[in-house]
Design an enzyme around this catalytic site. Sequence first.
Site, PDB file in Angstrom:
ATOM      1  N   ARG A  64       0.365  -8.822  -0.473  1.00  0.00           N
ATOM      2  CA  ARG A  64       1.316  -8.723  -0.300  1.00  0.00           C
ATOM      3  C   ARG A  64       1.249  -7.689   1.035  1.00  0.00           C
ATOM      4  O   ARG A  64       1.442  -8.277   2.048  1.00  0.00           O
ATOM      5  CB  ARG A  64       1.790  -7.593  -1.165  1.00  0.00           C
ATOM      6  CG  ARG A  64       2.345  -7.945  -2.697  1.00  0.00           C
ATOM      7  CD  ARG A  64       2.538  -7.215  -3.093  1.00  0.00           C
ATOM      8  NE  ARG A  64       3.772  -5.627  -3.626  1.00  0.00           N
ATOM      9  CZ  ARG A  64       3.759  -4.812  -4.504  1.00  0.00           C
ATOM     10  NH1 ARG A  64       2.566  -4.838  -5.301  1.00  0.00           N
ATOM     11  NH2 ARG A  64       4.897  -3.801  -3.641  1.00  0.00           N
TER      12      ARG A  64
ATOM     13  N   LEU B 147      -3.163  -7.795 -12.357  1.00  0.00           N
ATOM     14  CA  LEU B 147      -1.912  -8.084 -11.829  1.00  0.00           C
ATOM     15  C   LEU B 147      -0.910  -6.759 -11.604  1.00  0.00           C
ATOM     16  O   LEU B 147      -0.699  -6.221 -12.619  1.00  0.00           O
ATOM     17  CB  LEU B 147      -1.245  -9.037 -12.695  1.00  0.00           C
ATOM     18  CG  LEU B 147      -1.822 -10.764 -12.780  1.00  0.00           C
ATOM     19  CD1 LEU B 147      -0.913 -10.887 -13.377  1.00  0.00           C
ATOM     20  CD2 LEU B 147      -2.229 -10.896 -11.235  1.00  0.00           C
ATOM     21  N   ASP B 148      -0.050  -6.802 -10.519  1.00  0.00           N
ATOM     22  CA  ASP B 148       1.306  -5.586 -10.243  1.00  0.00           C
ATOM     23  C   ASP B 148       1.199  -6.040 -11.271  1.00  0.00           C
ATOM     24  O   ASP B 148       2.005  -7.181 -12.261  1.00  0.00           O
ATOM     25  CB  ASP B 148       1.583  -5.376  -8.559  1.00  0.00           C
ATOM     26  CG  ASP B 148       0.384  -6.043  -7.657  1.00  0.00           C
ATOM     27  OD1 ASP B 148      -0.870  -5.299  -7.637  1.00  0.00           O
ATOM     28  OD2 ASP B 148       0.463  -6.141  -6.741  1.00  0.00           O
ATOM     29  N   LYS B 149       2.289  -4.459 -11.647  1.00  0.00           N
ATOM     30  CA  LYS B 149       3.345  -4.614 -12.402  1.00  0.00           C
ATOM     31  C   LYS B 149       4.488  -5.789 -12.141  1.00  0.00           C
ATOM     32  O   LYS B 149       4.871  -6.481 -13.304  1.00  0.00           O
ATOM     33  CB  LYS B 149       3.735  -2.835 -12.665  1.00  0.00           C
ATOM     34  CG  LYS B 149       5.268  -2.599 -13.604  1.00  0.00           C
ATOM     35  CD  LYS B 149       5.884  -1.597 -13.712  1.00  0.00           C
ATOM     36  CE  LYS B 149       7.059  -1.774 -14.181  1.00  0.00           C
ATOM     37  NZ  LYS B 149       7.239  -0.089 -14.303  1.00  0.00           N
TER      38      LYS B 149
END
Length: 312
Positions: A244, A140-142
């Site tokens: 995104r 998962l992205d930060k």
Amino acid sequence: MNGLARPIEVTLAQPGERLDRALAAAEPSLSRAQWQRLIYKGLVTLDGRPIKPSRRVLGGEVVQALLPEVVEKTELAVERIPLDIVYEDGDLLVINKPAGMVVHPAVGHSQGTLVNAILGYCPDLPGIDGEKRPGIVHRLDKETSGLIVIAKHDLAMRHLQAQFKQRTVGKKYLALVEGQIQPPRALIDAPIGRGPHQRQKMIVLADRSAAARSAQTTYEAIHYYRDYSLVACYPRTGRTHQIRVHLAYVGYPIVGDQMYGRQKQRLSLSRHFLHAAELTFRRPSDEQELTFTAALPSELQAVLDDLAQRET
């Protein structure tokens, strides 16, 4: 590499450039000097053969590399960081990751990561590849919160990786986007690759591009607000920043996403509004299908409550 390497493929897109420079541009998580060390060790290959750092790039080549997750084993620190554990058994952990936490130690992020926290929580971890470390099955992205599954040992790691590769894992994300998304439900089928100028930014590319990787995301509008939409997203593939990039590509960027959305945000939110809300997979030990859910974090729920209040 002390067992802490992962195989990757890197597409080179700078004709005439030296190999080491082109690699640093294509995969900026490592410096040019670090790429040179990997090349000299024979860990960067083309068609199965090691190549020299001075080799000139033709453009479009796909090289294979063993990319270190951390530069040295000693960087894998054990840290007592609180974890929101949704499920645990002998094979795996399911964790509700908070926004702001990096998943795995890498260059520039050697501490404070999810892996560091898991090592602090599981002092008797069986480990992966003979090392005392958890297996990162997906990422998962930060700034993306929500569910992530972690393998505790090699057999579980391979079993879970196979499910992701075969696209049998169910993933549901919740996102708040700018505008009232139309149509209410659709499949976004648009290949993704790294941008030519900002290498950490992903873009939609033409199918014929050497750097393009197929990417599909289905979305469904859950609720329309005056200027926003709450949508459920179901990614079929797992490309970097996929949801995104796709939502921005169709004209409805995620609220708070300053890389792919508005530079000046209209809502007070210190992160992007993307949350991994549901995860379904088969348990490695007995093939039983498991489904886990994670409610929106308080800061995201507060944004929805505020939008609802404005409309009353």
